[in-house]
Design an enzyme around this catalytic site. Structure first.
Site, PDB file in Angstrom:
ATOM      1  N   LYS A 101      25.023  40.702  28.646  1.00  0.00           N
ATOM      2  CA  LYS A 101      24.173  39.414  28.680  1.00  0.00           C
ATOM      3  C   LYS A 101      23.444  39.559  29.925  1.00  0.00           C
ATOM      4  O   LYS A 101      22.069  39.246  30.005  1.00  0.00           O
ATOM      5  CB  LYS A 101      25.058  38.097  28.902  1.00  0.00           C
ATOM      6  CG  LYS A 101      24.399  36.866  29.017  1.00  0.00           C
ATOM      7  CD  LYS A 101      25.156  35.842  29.193  1.00  0.00           C
ATOM      8  CE  LYS A 101      24.430  34.646  29.790  1.00  0.00           C
ATOM      9  NZ  LYS A 101      25.374  33.250  29.600  1.00  0.00           N
ATOM     10  N   LYS A 138      35.408  40.686  41.474  1.00  0.00           N
ATOM     11  CA  LYS A 138      34.325  41.912  41.442  1.00  0.00           C
ATOM     12  C   LYS A 138      33.753  42.159  42.902  1.00  0.00           C
ATOM     13  O   LYS A 138      33.219  43.246  43.099  1.00  0.00           O
ATOM     14  CB  LYS A 138      32.961  41.200  40.778  1.00  0.00           C
ATOM     15  CG  LYS A 138      33.258  40.858  39.159  1.00  0.00           C
ATOM     16  CD  LYS A 138      31.909  40.232  38.506  1.00  0.00           C
ATOM     17  CE  LYS A 138      32.381  39.790  37.275  1.00  0.00           C
ATOM     18  NZ  LYS A 138      31.170  39.166  36.439  1.00  0.00           N
ATOM     19  N   GLY A 161      29.115  34.207  27.449  1.00  0.00           N
ATOM     20  CA  GLY A 161      29.298  35.578  26.942  1.00  0.00           C
ATOM     21  C   GLY A 161      30.586  35.403  25.899  1.00  0.00           C
ATOM     22  O   GLY A 161      30.123  36.078  24.764  1.00  0.00           O
ATOM     23  N   ARG A 162      31.535  34.785  26.281  1.00  0.00           N
ATOM     24  CA  ARG A 162      32.383  34.630  25.230  1.00  0.00           C
ATOM     25  C   ARG A 162      32.190  33.724  23.864  1.00  0.00           C
ATOM     26  O   ARG A 162      32.842  33.887  22.841  1.00  0.00           O
ATOM     27  CB  ARG A 162      33.844  33.887  25.705  1.00  0.00           C
ATOM     28  CG  ARG A 162      33.611  32.730  26.254  1.00  0.00           C
ATOM     29  CD  ARG A 162      34.867  32.458  27.238  1.00  0.00           C
ATOM     30  NE  ARG A 162      34.667  31.093  28.069  1.00  0.00           N
ATOM     31  CZ  ARG A 162      33.794  31.130  29.262  1.00  0.00           C
ATOM     32  NH1 ARG A 162      33.247  32.260  29.666  1.00  0.00           N
ATOM     33  NH2 ARG A 162      33.712  30.064  30.120  1.00  0.00           N
ATOM     34  N   GLU A 213      31.008  47.497  34.989  1.00  0.00           N
ATOM     35  CA  GLU A 213      31.524  48.580  34.104  1.00  0.00           C
ATOM     36  C   GLU A 213      30.620  49.029  32.866  1.00  0.00           C
ATOM     37  O   GLU A 213      30.522  50.076  32.652  1.00  0.00           O
ATOM     38  CB  GLU A 213      32.736  47.887  33.235  1.00  0.00           C
ATOM     39  CG  GLU A 213      33.922  47.514  34.020  1.00  0.00           C
ATOM     40  CD  GLU A 213      33.768  45.861  34.635  1.00  0.00           C
ATOM     41  OE1 GLU A 213      32.709  45.685  34.872  1.00  0.00           O
ATOM     42  OE2 GLU A 213      34.930  45.412  34.887  1.00  0.00           O
ATOM     43  N   GLU A 223      39.560  32.130  29.692  1.00  0.00           N
ATOM     44  CA  GLU A 223      38.324  31.982  30.389  1.00  0.00           C
ATOM     45  C   GLU A 223      37.517  30.592  30.356  1.00  0.00           C
ATOM     46  O   GLU A 223      37.008  30.110  31.147  1.00  0.00           O
ATOM     47  CB  GLU A 223      37.375  33.248  30.129  1.00  0.00           C
ATOM     48  CG  GLU A 223      36.255  33.552  31.044  1.00  0.00           C
ATOM     49  CD  GLU A 223      35.407  34.887  31.074  1.00  0.00           C
ATOM     50  OE1 GLU A 223      34.579  34.918  30.141  1.00  0.00           O
ATOM     51  OE2 GLU A 223      35.823  36.046  31.601  1.00  0.00           O
ATOM     52  N   HIS A 247      58.954  43.133  14.680  1.00  0.00           N
ATOM     53  CA  HIS A 247      59.878  43.968  15.198  1.00  0.00           C
ATOM     54  C   HIS A 247      59.656  44.354  16.545  1.00  0.00           C
ATOM     55  O   HIS A 247      60.107  45.198  17.078  1.00  0.00           O
ATOM     56  CB  HIS A 247      59.668  45.130  14.262  1.00  0.00           C
ATOM     57  CG  HIS A 247      59.882  45.029  12.803  1.00  0.00           C
ATOM     58  ND1 HIS A 247      61.277  45.153  12.371  1.00  0.00           N
ATOM     59  CD2 HIS A 247      59.153  44.227  11.767  1.00  0.00           C
ATOM     60  CE1 HIS A 247      61.191  44.826  10.852  1.00  0.00           C
ATOM     61  NE2 HIS A 247      60.097  44.293  10.789  1.00  0.00           N
TER      62      HIS A 247
HETATM   63  O1  F6P Z   1      34.269  38.716  32.800  1.00  0.00           O
HETATM   64  C1  F6P Z   1      33.143  37.904  33.172  1.00  0.00           C
HETATM   65  C2  F6P Z   1      32.230  38.047  32.153  1.00  0.00           C
HETATM   66  O2  F6P Z   1      30.828  37.238  32.791  1.00  0.00           O
HETATM   67  C3  F6P Z   1      32.371  37.409  30.701  1.00  0.00           C
HETATM   68  O3  F6P Z   1      32.280  36.316  30.722  1.00  0.00           O
HETATM   69  C4  F6P Z   1      31.401  38.223  29.992  1.00  0.00           C
HETATM   70  O4  F6P Z   1      31.980  38.025  28.661  1.00  0.00           O
HETATM   71  C5  F6P Z   1      31.480  39.556  30.469  1.00  0.00           C
HETATM   72  O5  F6P Z   1      31.761  39.223  32.135  1.00  0.00           O
HETATM   73  C6  F6P Z   1      30.618  40.573  30.199  1.00  0.00           C
HETATM   74  O6  F6P Z   1      29.371  40.000  30.771  1.00  0.00           O
HETATM   75  P1  F6P Z   1      27.815  40.699  30.492  1.00  0.00           P
HETATM   76  O7  F6P Z   1      27.647  40.561  29.044  1.00  0.00           O
HETATM   77  O8  F6P Z   1      27.024  39.961  31.316  1.00  0.00           O
HETATM   78  O9  F6P Z   1      27.985  42.268  30.912  1.00  0.00           O
END
Ligand code: F6P
Length: 516
Positions: free
Chosen positions: A203, A486, A260-261, A209, A346, A377
Site C-alpha cells: 500500500k 519499525k 492494509g488488512r 521487508e 491489528e 491431534h
Molecule cells: O504491519 C503494519 C502494516 O502497516 C499492515 O497494516 C499492513 O498490512 C502491512 O504493514 C503492509 O503494509 P504495506 O502494504 O504498506 O506494505
C-alpha cells in the site's frame, strides 16, 4: 454521529448483574433441555453463511441486553457513518471504504461524491482484471511471485489457497513476505526470470521487508538474464510515484481509504484475479457485497456480523475469555487463521479508545487456530480438558470439490463430533477421563467453498470485528502499535554494523554483541 463507549452505558451494568446472577454459571446443556427452539433461536442465516450460535453461553435475556447495548453505543449510526464515507478512522483522518471496492458500479445518472469514487474503483478493477486475463493467457508466464507483507500478503495468499480448485492449471503462485532471505531464496531457486511475474504489493511502497525483497528480486532477475523489468514486474500500491521510481511500468493503484488488512478486494487481490480469472474475482466481490448489504440492512436481531460481534464482547468482557480458536474444517482454509489474526488483532488490539483514553476492560482476544482435523491431534486436548475455556469457531463446508470416497463424510463427522464433545462433555469419576463440557463453540457453515462464499465469509469477519471494536469505543482502522518496532529496528540495524551499544538496555546490548 454519537458513539458511547460500552462501559459508559446503563446496559453495561445490567449485563454485569446478569452475568453475576446466572450468566457465569449458565449451562447450555440445561438450556437445550429447557428450550426446544434453542437451535432455531440461536441460529442465523446470512448470505452464503449459516451460523449455529446455540452452543454458546448465551440465553435470550443476555442477547436482548447485548442488542440494547449495541443500540446505546450507537453501533447502527457508526456503521452507517462508515457506509456514508465519513472519516471514522479519526487518528489518520481517513474514511473507511473497503466496502466500496465490492459495490457494483453506480447506476447511470447518479452523481454524488461516492458515485464518482465508485466509478474510479471500477476503472481500476476493469484494468486489473484485463491485465489478469493477459497473464492467464500468456503461457510463457508460469510463476507469479507476490512480494508483500501483512495485508499485502495474507489476504491474497489465504484466498488463492482457499480457492485452489478454481486456480488455472499451469500457473504456480508464490508468496514472499518475510525479510528473512531464506524465504525469497527458496522461491528464487524454483523459478526462472523469463517465466516469472513479480507482483510488488505494498500500500505504502515503503515497507522495509517488501522493499528489501523487491530489490533483491530485481537484482536476481537482472543477474540471471532477465531483461524486461516492465514485463516481469508489476506494482499494486497507493504510492504510484514510488513504484515508477522503482522502475515499474505496470501499476494498479488504490486509495488511502483502504486499510492494509481490508485490501484483498483492491488491486492487492491481483494474484487471486490471475488465479481464478475475472468472473471468479467478480464473484468474490459480489459475495462480499451481499454480506455488506446484510450488515447494513438486517435488524440487529437478525444480523449475523452483529450477533457474532456481540458474542465476542460478552465473552471477552464478562466471561473474561482471552482467546478464540478458529477451526476451519477444510484444508484449503489453512491460512484463514493467520488472515483473521491480523484482521482481529491489528484492528482491535488496543488499550485506548478513539479519544486516546485508557480502557478498563479487555479488547481483542488472541486469535489462533489450525485446520481440522489436524488441530484435534495437537491442541484440542487443551480445548476439551484444559483449565481455560476457549470459545471455538468451526467453519465447515457441506460439499467437497474432490471425489475421493468417504473423506468428506469423515471430515464432517469430526467437526460435528468436536462441537458436540465440547458441549456435552463426559462424566468420569476417575478424573483423567472427565470432560467438563459446556465449552462454547460457534459453527459457521458454507454450502460450498467458492469465490462467492469466500467473499461473504471474509466480509462477515470484517464486520464482526467492526461491531466489537465499535462497542469498545476503538478506532479499529489504525495500527500505531506496529510503528515503534519499525523505528527501533532501524536503530538496531545500524548498531549491528558498528557494534555501538551505548545508551541501550543491557539485554539488547548483550544479545546484539553475541549476534555480531
Ligand atoms: O504491519 C503494519 C502494516 O502497516 C499492515 O497494516 C499492513 O498490512 C502491512 O504493514 C503492509 O503494509 P504495506 O502494504 O504498506 O506494505
Amino acid at each position: 454521529m454519537t458513539r458511547i463507549r460500552c462501559d459508559r452505558t446503563a446496559t453495561w451494568r445490567g449485563l454485569q448483574n446478569l452475568f453475576a446472577t446466572g450468566g457465569q454459571t449458565f449451562d447450555m446443556r440445561r438450556a437445550f433441555a429447557d428450550d426446544a427452539d434453542r437451535f432455531t433461536t440461536f441460529s442465523q442465516s446470512a448470505p452464503h453463511v449459516f451460523a449455529d450460535l446455540s452452543k454458546n453461553l448465551l440465553d435470550r435475556e443476555t442477547q436482548r441486553l447485548l442488542f440494547a447495548l449495541a443500540r446505546q453505543c450507537g453501533l447502527e449510526e457508526h456503521r452507517d457513518a462508515m457506509f456514508a464515507g465519513a472519516a471514522i478512522n479519526e487518528t489518520e483522518q481517513r474514511r473507511v471504504m473497503h466496502w466500496l471496492l465490492r459495490s457494483p458500479p453506480p447506476p447511470v445518472g447518479v452523481q454524488d461524491a461516492l458515485a464518482s469514487e465508485s466509478a474510479l474503483v471500477h476503472v481500476v478493477l476493469d484494468a486489473m482484471l484485463a491485465y489478469a486475463q493477459t497473464v492467464r493467457e500468456d503461457d510463457t508466464i508460469t510463476d507469479i511471485v507476490n512480494i508483500g507483507i501483512g495485508g499485502s500478503d495474507l489476504g491474497p495468499q489465504m484466498a488463492v489457497l482457499a480457492l485452489d480448485s478454481f486456480v488455472l492449471p499451469g500457473k504456480r503462485f508464490h508468496f514472499v513476505s518475510n525479510v528473512d532471505g531464506h524465504e525469497l531464496a527458496a522461491v528464487l531457486r524454483r523459478v526462472k526470470p523469463q517465466s516469472t511475474l513479480f507482483l510488488i504489493a505494498s500500500k505504502t511502497f515503503t515497507t522495509i521487508e517488501t522493499m528489501t525483497n523487491a530489490r533483491s528480486a530485481r537484482q536476481w532477475f537482472e543477474a540471471n538474464g532477465g531483461s524486461d523489468i516492465g514485463r516481469h514486474f508489476a506494482a499494486l500500491t497507493t504510492n504510484v510515484a514510488a513504484a515508477s521510481e522503482f522502475g515499474i511500468r505496470t501499476t494498479f493503484g488504490f486509495w488511502d481509504w483502504v486499510g492494509g488488512r481490508y485490501s484483498v478486494w483492491s488491486a492487492i487481490g491481483l494474484p487471486l484475479a490471475i488465479a481464478i480469472g475475472a468472473p471468479g474475482f467478480r464473484a468474490f466481490l459480489a459475495g462480499a457485497h451481499e454480506m455488506d448489504q446484510h450488515f447494513r440492512s438486517a435488524a440487529l436481531e437478525q444480523n449475523l456480523p452483529v450477533r457474532l460481534g456481540l458474542l465476542d464482547v460478552w465473552y471477552r468482557n464478562f466471561h473474561g475469555f482471552t482467546s478464540r480458536s478458529i477451526a476451519p474444517y477444510h484444508s484449503a482454509l489453512r491460512r484463514l487463521p493467520a488472515y483473521l489474526q491480523q484482521l482481529e488483532m491489528e484492528s482491535n488490539g488496543k488499550r485506548v479508545d478513539a479519544q486516546g483514553q485508557a480502557l478498563r476492560f479487555g479488547t481483542a482476544p488472541v486469535l489462533w487456530g489450525e485446520p481440522g482435523t489436524n488441530g484435534q491431534h495437537a491442541f484440542f486436548q487443551m480445548l476439551h480438558q484444559g483449565t481455560d475455556t476457549v470459545p471455538v469457531e468451526f467453519v465447515a463446508v457441506k460439499k467437497p470439490r474432490h471425489d475421493l470416497p468417504g473423506h468428506h463424510e469423515l471430515l464432517l463427522a469430526n467437526v460435528l463430533a468436536q462441537a458436540q464433545a465440547l458441549m456435552v462433555g463426559q462424566r468420569d469419576t476417575g478424573g483423567h477421563k472427565n470432560f467438563p463440557g459446556n465449552r462454547p463453540s460457534t459453527f459457521l457453515l458454507l454450502d460450498e467453498l467458492t469465490p462467492t462464499t469466500l467473499g461473504a465469509l471474509i466480509a462477515l469477519q470484517e464486520h464482526r470485528v467492526f461491531v466489537s471494536g465499535s462497542l469498545w469505543g476503538l478506532n479499529s482502522f489504525d495500527q500505531w502499535g506496529v510503528e515503534l518496532g519499525k523505528v527501533l529496528a532501524r536503530d538496531v540495524q545500524a548498531r549491528l554494523q558498528t557494534g555501538d551499544v551505548s545508551g541501550i538496555d543491557a539485554s539488547t546490548a548483550g544479545l546484539l554483541q553475541r549476534l555480531r
